[in-house]
Design an enzyme around this catalytic site. Structure first.
Site, short mmCIF file in Angstrom:
data_model
loop_
_atom_site.label_atom_id
_atom_site.label_comp_id
_atom_site.label_asym_id
_atom_site.label_seq_id
_atom_site.Cartn_x
_atom_site.Cartn_y
_atom_site.Cartn_z
N GLY A 1 65.99 -20.62 77.48
CA GLY A 1 66.86 -20.33 76.34
C GLY A 1 66.29 -19.26 75.44
O GLY A 1 66.94 -18.83 74.49
N MET B 1 65.28 -20.87 83.07
CA MET B 1 65.75 -20.36 81.79
C MET B 1 65.45 -21.35 80.67
O MET B 1 66.01 -22.45 80.64
CB MET B 1 67.25 -20.07 81.85
CG MET B 1 67.62 -19.03 82.90
SD MET B 1 69.39 -18.65 82.90
CE MET B 1 69.55 -17.80 81.31
N CYS C 1 56.37 -27.70 72.41
CA CYS C 1 57.80 -28.00 72.23
C CYS C 1 58.08 -29.39 71.68
O CYS C 1 59.02 -29.57 70.91
CB CYS C 1 58.54 -27.79 73.56
SG CYS C 1 58.03 -28.88 74.91
N VAL D 1 64.28 -15.34 74.81
CA VAL D 1 64.63 -13.97 75.19
C VAL D 1 63.98 -13.58 76.52
O VAL D 1 64.60 -12.85 77.32
CB VAL D 1 64.24 -12.98 74.06
CG1 VAL D 1 62.74 -12.94 73.84
CG2 VAL D 1 64.77 -11.58 74.34
N ASP D 2 62.77 -14.04 76.81
CA ASP D 2 62.07 -13.60 78.02
C ASP D 2 62.81 -14.02 79.29
O ASP D 2 63.14 -13.18 80.13
CB ASP D 2 60.65 -14.17 78.03
CG ASP D 2 59.82 -13.68 76.85
OD1 ASP D 2 60.00 -12.52 76.44
OD2 ASP D 2 59.00 -14.46 76.34
N CYS E 1 52.61 -28.76 81.99
CA CYS E 1 54.05 -28.60 82.18
C CYS E 1 54.34 -27.61 83.30
O CYS E 1 55.17 -27.85 84.18
CB CYS E 1 54.72 -28.15 80.88
SG CYS E 1 56.51 -27.98 80.99
#
Length: 380
Positions: free
Chosen positions: A29, A27, A217, A31-32, A120
């Protein structure tokens, strides 16, 4: 206990009830991944949410449009509370820096154009996090990526997403067959982002209207150079801008400010024709520029290949495929000629502009949806 082979498979492909199937959901954070967790929880699966804190929590707390930090960790936790499943936050800052950020900086310093999101997935999410999922006795790990896993005659295959506009296959080419056995991508078949947001609204998720992440990110506002200079002091050393014959046309404030194919911001106006960055030479601190046609590339050397074909890579002298050399470009027809167990030469049937070392070259089935892996472009 052996599975009852006569029982129908559940939606994740296991011959047992959802309540007996534990799935770890990665997760971010957003929506997907929140929709993936909520959908699986509502189907009765034994869901465990896991969020990775990948970089400085304090500095990133207020940053919007990223993932795996501050506000996003909070959002993932809220979704887990709403849907009633456990949620854990794992501190992966050191792993992320060693496996992704340091290489990102060093690649730029070497004149390449890296893709840290691939590393990543390869080195953190589908390696360390996947092992954590196994440690939690999960049957599988699910993510919110837009890509499809389909069962073929020889096992699990990777296929492009139902929505070509959101397909993330370029960033997942290095997924190994062993990882693919354990992974699930519940959103891969959807044909629009609107469907995902509708599912979020159905579950009343607090992130239903949250904007998609855009930037890398750990790179605020897309400013790569400032990040690299912070990580590698002195990286922005000035040098010369030269043409293909070596004539000096101007000065620059650091090779790290330039990428292959760049036209704007060169600071060398007054010339008869537009010039583009065609090569970067970090050893001499030179930015080499030339006309647009100098960017045209037909032969692309590739290494560190992850091969997902049914037959071994070296079993044929050449493969007829389509390839992507940039995430934003459609696949183009090519010939793949293996030169070793994990190296090859790719011949583009139509030359491409702006092919850059450090980018990925991803292999696709001709006129189909299957992904045959890919490798990293380098200087031959």
């Amino acid at each position: 206990m052996p599975l009852d082979q006569d029982r129908p498979l559940n939606s994740l492909g296991f011959a047992k009830a959802p309540s007996e199937t534990r799935v770890v959901v990665a997760m971010s954070g957003g929506v997907d991944s929140s929709v993936v967790a909520a959908e699986l929880a509502s189907e009765g699966y034994d869901v465990v949410g896991v969020t990775l804190q990948l970089y400085d929590h304090g500095a990133a707390l207020a940053k919007k449009g990223a993932c795996c930090a501050g506000i996003d960790i909070h959002d993932a936790r809220r979704v887990a509370e709403e849907m009633g499943f456990p949620h854990y936050v794992l501190d992966y800052e050191n792993i992320f820096r060693d496996a992704v950020i340091d290489e990102f900086a060093d690649s730029y310093l070497a004149g390449a154009t890296p893709v840290p999101c691939i590393r990543c997935n390869e080195r953190v999410k589908f390696k360390d996090l996947l092992e954590t999922a196994r440690d939690l006795d999960a049957d599988c790990m699910a993510t919110g990526h837009y890509i499809q896993r389909k069962m073929g005659a020889n096992g699990a295959e990777l296929h492009t997403a139902g929505d070509p506009r959101r397909d993330q296959s370029y960033f997942l080419f290095s997924t190994t067959p062993e990882q693919l056995d354990f992974l699930r991508f519940p959103l891969g078949h959807l044909t629009s982002k609107a469907e995902t947001r509708a599912l979020a609204a159905k579950h009343g998720l607090p992130v239903a209207d949250k904007p998609d992440s855009q930037d890398i990110c750990f790179v605020p506002a897309g400013n790569y150079a400032s990040v690299i200079e912070k990580l590698r002091p002195g990286a922005g050393e000035p040098g010369e801008i030269v043409d293909l014959e070596g004539r000096v046309l101007g000065r620059h404030d650091g090779v790290i400010h330039y990428t292959i194919g760049q036209r704007r911001g060169l600071g060398i106006g007054g010339l008869d024709e537009p010039l583009y960055v065609v090569r970067l030479d970090p050893n001499t601190r030179r930015v080499i520029v030339g006309p647009k046609e100098a960017l045209s590339t037909r032969i692309v050397p590739v290494r560190e290949i992850n091969w997902l074909g049914d037959a071994p890579l070296m079993s044929r002298p050449e493969w007829q495929l389509s390839v992507k050399v940039r995430s934003t470009r459609p696949p183009r027809e090519a010939i793949l000629r293996p030169t070793g167990p994990d190296t090859a030469e790719v011949e583009l049937l139509t030359p491409e502009e702006g092919v850059s070392p450090g980018q990925a070259c991803v292999f696709y089935e001709l006129d189909g949806t299957r992904i045959f892996g890919g490798g990293w472009i380098w200087r031959g």
